[in-house]
Design a protein around this motif. Structure first.
Motif, short mmCIF file in Angstrom:
data_model
loop_
_atom_site.label_atom_id
_atom_site.label_comp_id
_atom_site.label_asym_id
_atom_site.label_seq_id
_atom_site.Cartn_x
_atom_site.Cartn_y
_atom_site.Cartn_z
N ASP A 132 69.78 23.79 57.23
CA ASP A 132 69.11 24.56 56.22
C ASP A 132 68.97 26.19 56.32
N VAL A 133 69.01 26.64 57.72
CA VAL A 133 68.66 27.88 57.94
C VAL A 133 69.67 28.01 59.11
N GLN A 134 70.07 29.32 59.32
CA GLN A 134 70.93 29.91 60.35
C GLN A 134 70.49 29.51 61.96
N GLY A 135 69.22 29.86 61.93
CA GLY A 135 68.47 29.52 63.32
C GLY A 135 68.77 28.15 63.80
N SER A 136 68.62 27.11 62.94
CA SER A 136 68.65 25.62 63.21
C SER A 136 69.99 25.52 63.84
N CYS A 137 71.06 26.09 62.78
CA CYS A 137 72.45 25.85 63.08
C CYS A 137 72.65 26.32 64.52
N GLU A 138 72.47 27.57 64.93
CA GLU A 138 72.72 27.98 66.07
C GLU A 138 71.99 27.28 67.41
N ALA A 139 70.85 26.85 66.92
CA ALA A 139 70.28 26.08 68.16
C ALA A 139 70.90 24.78 68.29
N LEU A 140 71.28 24.19 67.05
CA LEU A 140 71.67 22.68 67.47
C LEU A 140 73.32 22.77 67.87
N SER A 141 73.79 23.96 67.50
CA SER A 141 75.14 24.05 68.12
C SER A 141 75.16 24.17 69.72
N THR A 142 74.35 25.19 70.10
CA THR A 142 74.07 25.23 71.50
C THR A 142 73.73 24.07 72.15
N SER A 143 72.66 23.37 71.92
CA SER A 143 72.27 22.19 72.47
C SER A 143 73.21 21.28 72.48
N LEU A 144 74.12 21.03 71.30
CA LEU A 144 75.04 19.92 71.24
C LEU A 144 76.18 20.37 72.33
N GLN A 145 76.78 21.60 72.23
CA GLN A 145 77.78 21.98 73.23
C GLN A 145 77.31 21.82 74.90
N LYS B 274 83.94 16.28 75.81
CA LYS B 274 83.59 17.83 75.27
C LYS B 274 83.18 17.59 73.96
N VAL B 275 82.21 18.59 73.63
CA VAL B 275 81.65 18.75 72.39
C VAL B 275 82.37 19.96 71.78
N ASN B 276 82.97 19.73 70.68
CA ASN B 276 83.68 20.85 70.22
C ASN B 276 83.15 21.16 68.79
N VAL B 277 82.48 22.21 68.58
CA VAL B 277 81.71 22.38 67.29
C VAL B 277 82.79 23.32 66.54
N ILE B 278 83.32 22.85 65.58
CA ILE B 278 84.60 23.35 64.91
C ILE B 278 83.92 24.37 63.86
N ILE C 37 65.00 16.39 62.81
CA ILE C 37 64.60 16.86 63.99
C ILE C 37 65.82 17.06 65.13
N ILE C 38 65.83 18.29 65.73
CA ILE C 38 67.05 18.63 66.57
C ILE C 38 67.07 17.60 67.65
N TYR C 39 65.96 17.15 68.13
CA TYR C 39 65.93 16.29 69.47
C TYR C 39 66.80 14.81 69.09
N GLU C 40 66.56 14.46 67.82
CA GLU C 40 67.11 13.26 67.47
C GLU C 40 68.69 13.35 67.25
N ALA C 41 69.12 14.55 66.70
CA ALA C 41 70.35 14.81 66.56
C ALA C 41 71.24 14.86 68.09
N VAL C 42 70.28 15.68 68.89
CA VAL C 42 71.01 15.46 70.21
C VAL C 42 71.13 14.42 70.94
N ASP C 43 70.01 13.37 70.88
CA ASP C 43 70.14 12.36 71.49
C ASP C 43 71.31 11.47 70.92
N GLN C 44 71.40 11.31 69.45
CA GLN C 44 72.38 10.35 69.09
C GLN C 44 73.76 11.10 69.49
N VAL C 45 73.96 12.35 69.27
CA VAL C 45 75.44 12.69 69.86
C VAL C 45 75.60 12.56 71.24
#
Ligand code: GDP
Length: 832
Positions: free
Chosen positions: A639-652, A660-664, A713-721
């Motif tokens: 929904d917002v740029q900030g979450s995108c960045e945060a998710l992308s960094t945490s996942l990478q 390897k996690v490759n955020v394309i 929830i960011i952490y949920e996403a991170v855990d699942q990935v």
């Protein structure tokens, strides 16, 4: 030199034999009979006599040239294959050389002097008969002129003529262009053809080629050279058509952020194929129009021997230079604060508490409004809070070179103490050179131990003032609100120390905190003003987006007309969604703003394309280098740029050496059809954070069977990935020892090998098991079983305390007393 007779000579001269004999006699040559032979010496004697007769004693050279001509027709085939009849006038010339004076007989070269002599002779030798001894001055002169230039050719021809011609005297044949050749000349030509045919053909072709050459061809000048130097000039032509490789001129090549292969080649003055070749050698398959990124371009330039220079050509960003006519008056500005700390230490609670209690209208209530920042008024002044807690947002902004934060509030739970993310936050703040104010939270809890927290922080070189350090520590409770006022006071105190100042009277400059696409309002950006005053109606340039501010709102959703330094505002009216961290400037020239925005968009697109290309290759290289690396491609929408960045960094960050996690792709807004297509094409997993798929995209998701996950929830996403990555890990192989077998007897059977009689001491032995042979506890072989028998029957397994017979694949050196360690390999699924 052949011999002639008096009769023949008389015939040749056209004189009566008697008269010739008489003249010969006078010359002192005694010839009485017509059949007497006449040598060259005799002829010279006659000539000498005749000269003397006419008072001509001084002759430069003792020669007489006798010429007579004959008309002939010859048939020839020309180069096009057509037969032609050529009228040939054959002129025979004979040069008589006197020999008595002992001078060597000159090669009968036609020279102007002898010709002159001849000409004179002619006038005097009418005694011999004018016509008969036809020596014509004009002819001679012409020949002389020709001869002068063709002397070399003529001499060569004479040699051939000498062989071919039967004429006793040295005969000279030559031709002009319009009267090509004497008989001998024709022969010469034929002869020459035989001798030099190939060379001639070749030179003909060469000539044709030369005539085909275009402008600027150096061979064109050969037309002006004298024919004498033909062969030489041909060599020269050959030289001039061959361009010797010139030495490389090393140049400084300016490589812009993106450049096409063709342009790069042009800059280096080489063919594009050369550049393609170099890139291919580097393992990149490119086309002539492909856009290269700056790094690749610079490597290519270096590879080709030039000096690469990173250039920012044609960047209209230089136009941004502010109008310096307004003198900036620096005024104190409020501090901008970011809250950092470990998970669950109460960052969000603290921010929420402050907002709900302090934000003027309190309209926002408990709902975390994603404007990204808010400001609070205190009796001592104003404080601006950046509402995107977490390190990722902070780091992401810093990575873009934007420094938005003045002070970091480090939240540490009094009941938990310093945790890994606390340490991380300290490092981030220190790296950014931002002072810390420590908030020891959850002080209301019974097990709160602020002293322990202090001690632990000292270990991290964050020393409280009462310990002699310079960091302010405040004990707070985000639940009860205890100590919050003191915390704000401390922050303002720290701000005073920092002496934060910014002008108010200049056009605004700032930074994008958040950007999002609002369904009703279009692109919306939260801007933190860093200097100057932003007014409604200003033309704004935010990164690659521009537009006129239609409306400006504060964090409570109230419309405002202007905002000063350190104020966060939501602006409406931009043409695109800007990225968080991008620079914002007010340009009151809309045309200029548009130009810069468009340039940046183009540059951004090119850079993105070039980087994608490079990334693809980098991936391939990485995979090649690292062997079997598994890659999990992801597409993130939020929904917002900030979450995108945060998710992308945490996942990478979840990437390991093996997975390897490759955020394309990351983007703000609902999942669109193009996202789904991209996911399908790149076999990526789509992560939708707080957003849903559009109707069209939903259908496509079903039909393309794309894996889409929705999270809030960011952490949920991170855990699942993390779990997904675990699935990608190749299972771990583990050995488990299942039995010990003692060898009690060994039977050696020819053709079959060694059969061991054994006793299972412990565990079990299976037909499928692997065995390790231990002799004095040293492994001497490891392998599979070949057979397992009990008495005479093949069995699947033998349990302990039973005897059995077995043989081992490819191993016969088994001995009594050896032990067999029986093991199996089990695969265990791994987790990250
Ligand atoms: P964050 O992950 O750092 O943002 O932490 P949160 O703000 O989500 O808080 C985590 C948990 O700690 C929540 O359940 C809060 O209710 C609780 N919490 C936060 N601050 C306090 C506090 O001062 N006292 C107590 N007792 N609980 C708190």
């Amino acid at each position: 030199m052949g011999q002639s007779t008096v009769t023949k000579f008389a015939e040749e001269l056209g004189l009566p034999v008697d008269l010739l004999i008489e003249q010969l006699k006078s010359a002192g040559v005694n010839k009485s009979v017509a059949e007497d032979s006449l040598s060259e010496i005799d002829k010279s004697a006659l000539l000498e006599y005749l000269r003397k007769e006419h008072g001509q004693t001084q002759v430069p050279k003792n020669k007489i040239t006798l010429t007579h001509k004959q008309n002939k027709e010859i048939k020839k085939t020309d180069s096009t294959g057509r037969a032609r009849t050529i009228q040939v006038e054959v002129r025979k010339k004979r040069v008589l050389v006197r020999r008595e004076d002992g001078q060597p007989v000159d090669t009968p070269i036609v020279e102007s002097k002898p010709v002159e002599t001849v000409a004179k002779t002619q006038s005097k030798t009418h005694v011999l008969g004018e016509d008969q001894l036809s020596i014509r001055e004009d002819e001679a002169k012409r020949h002389a002129a020709l001869a002068a230039v063709q002397a070399e050719d003529v001499r060569k021809k004479q040699e051939v003529v000498a062989k071919v011609n039967e004429a006793p005297a040295a005969k000279l044949s030559e031709g002009t262009l319009h009267r090509p050749a004497s008989k001998a000349g024709v022969k010469v030509e034929t002869k020459e053809k035989q001798v030099d045919k190939s060379e001639k053909d070749w030179s003909d072709r060469e000539f044709k080629k030369r005539t085909l050459k275009g402008r600027g061809d150096s061979s064109a000048s050969s037309g002006w050279r004298s024919p004498k130097s033909r062969s030489k000039s041909r060599e020269e032509n050959e030289e001039s058509t061959f361009v010797a490789p010139t030495e490389l001129i090393i140049r400084d090549i300016h490589v812009p952020e993106t450049i096409s292969v063709a342009d790069l080649a042009h800059k280096m003055s080489v063919k594009a194929t050369e550049v393609i070749k170099v890139l291919m050698n580097m393992g990149m398959m490119v086309t002539i129009n492909q856009i290269l990124d700056q790094d690749t371009g610079m490597i290519v330039v270096g590879e080709m021997g030039h000096t690469p220079v990173a250039a920012l050509d044609d960047d209209p960003d230089a136009l941004i230079e502010q109008d310096s006519s307004i003198e900036a008056i620096l005024e104190t500005r409020p501090p901008v604060v970011t809250v950092m700390g470990h998970v669950d230490h109460g960052k969000t609670s603290l921010l929420d508490y402050i907002r709900t209690t302090r934000v003027a209208s309190g309209e926002a209530g408990g709902i975390t409004q994603h404007i990204g920042a808010y400001h609070v008024e205190t009796p001592r002044g104003m404080v601006t809070f950046l509402d995107t807690p977490g390190h990722e947002a902070f780091t992401a902004m810093r990575a873009r070179g934007a420094k938005a934060t003045d002070i970091v509030i480090l939240v540490v739970a009094a009941d938990d103490g310093v945790m890994p993310q606390t340490i991380e936050a300290i490092h981030h703040a220190k790296a950014a050179n931002v002072p810390l104010v420590v908030a020891i939270n959850k002080i209301d809890k019974p097990d709160a131990s602020p002293e322990r927290v202090k001690m632990e922080l000292v270990a991290q070189e964050v020393v409280p003032e009462d310990f002699g350090g310079d960091t302010m520590f405040v004990e707070v409770s985000a639940k009860s609100g205890q100590g919050i006022d003191k915390l704000l006071e401390s922050v303002l105190l720290q701000a005073e120390v920092l002496e934060l100042k910014a002008p108010k009277n200049t056009p605004a400059k700032g930074i994008v905190i958040e950007g999002r696409l609002d369904k009703g309002r279009g692109p919306v950006a939260t801007v933190l003003i860093q200097s100057g005053t932003l007014k409604r109606g200003d033309t704004l340039l935010a990164g690659s987006a521009f537009g006129r501010i239609r409306a400006m709102l504060d964090e409570t959703g109230k419309e405002i007309k202007e905002a000063g330094p350190s104020m966060p505002v939501e602006v409406l009216g931009l043409a695109d969604v800007p990225n968080a961290g991008e620079e914002v400037v007010v340009l009151n020239d809309e045309r200029k703003a548009r130009e810069i925005a468009l340039f940046r968009q183009g540059k951004f697109r090119d850079v993105k394309l070039a980087k994608q290309q490079a990334a693809k290759l980098a991936n391939i290289f990485d995979q090649m280098a690292e062997g079997n690396v598994k890659v999990l491609p992801l597409i993130i929408k939020s929904d917002v740029q900030g979450s995108c960045e945060a998710l992308s960094t945490s996942l990478q960050k979840l990437s390991t050496d093996e997975v390897k996690v490759n955020v394309i792709h990351i983007g703000v807004g609902a999942v669109t059809e193009s996202d789904v297509n991209l996911a399908s094409a790149s076999k990526a997993i789509l992560i939708a954070f707080n957003v849903r798929a559009e109707a069209g995209a939903r259908k496509l998701i079903d039909s393309l069977e794309v894996d889409v996950h929705y999270y809030s929830i960011i952490y949920e996403a991170v855990d699942q990935v993390k779990a997904a990555l675990g699935g990608l890990l190749s299972p771990e192989q583990k050995e488990s020892i299942i039995g010990m077998v003692e060898i009690r007897e060994v039977f050696k059977i020819s053709k079959i090998g060694s059969i061991a009689g054994c006793y299972v001491q412990d565990g079990v032995i299976r037909r499928s098991s692997m065995v390790r042979i231990l002799r004095d506890n040293v492994v001497i072989h490891s392998g599979e079983l070949d057979s397992l028998k009990r008495f005479k029957d093949d069995v699947k397994e033998v349990k302990n305390n039973f005897e059995c017979g077995l043989s081992i694949k490819n191993f016969n050196e088994i001995e009594v007393g050896d032990m067999l360690e029986v093991f199996e390999v089990v695969e265990i699924a791994r987790k990250l």
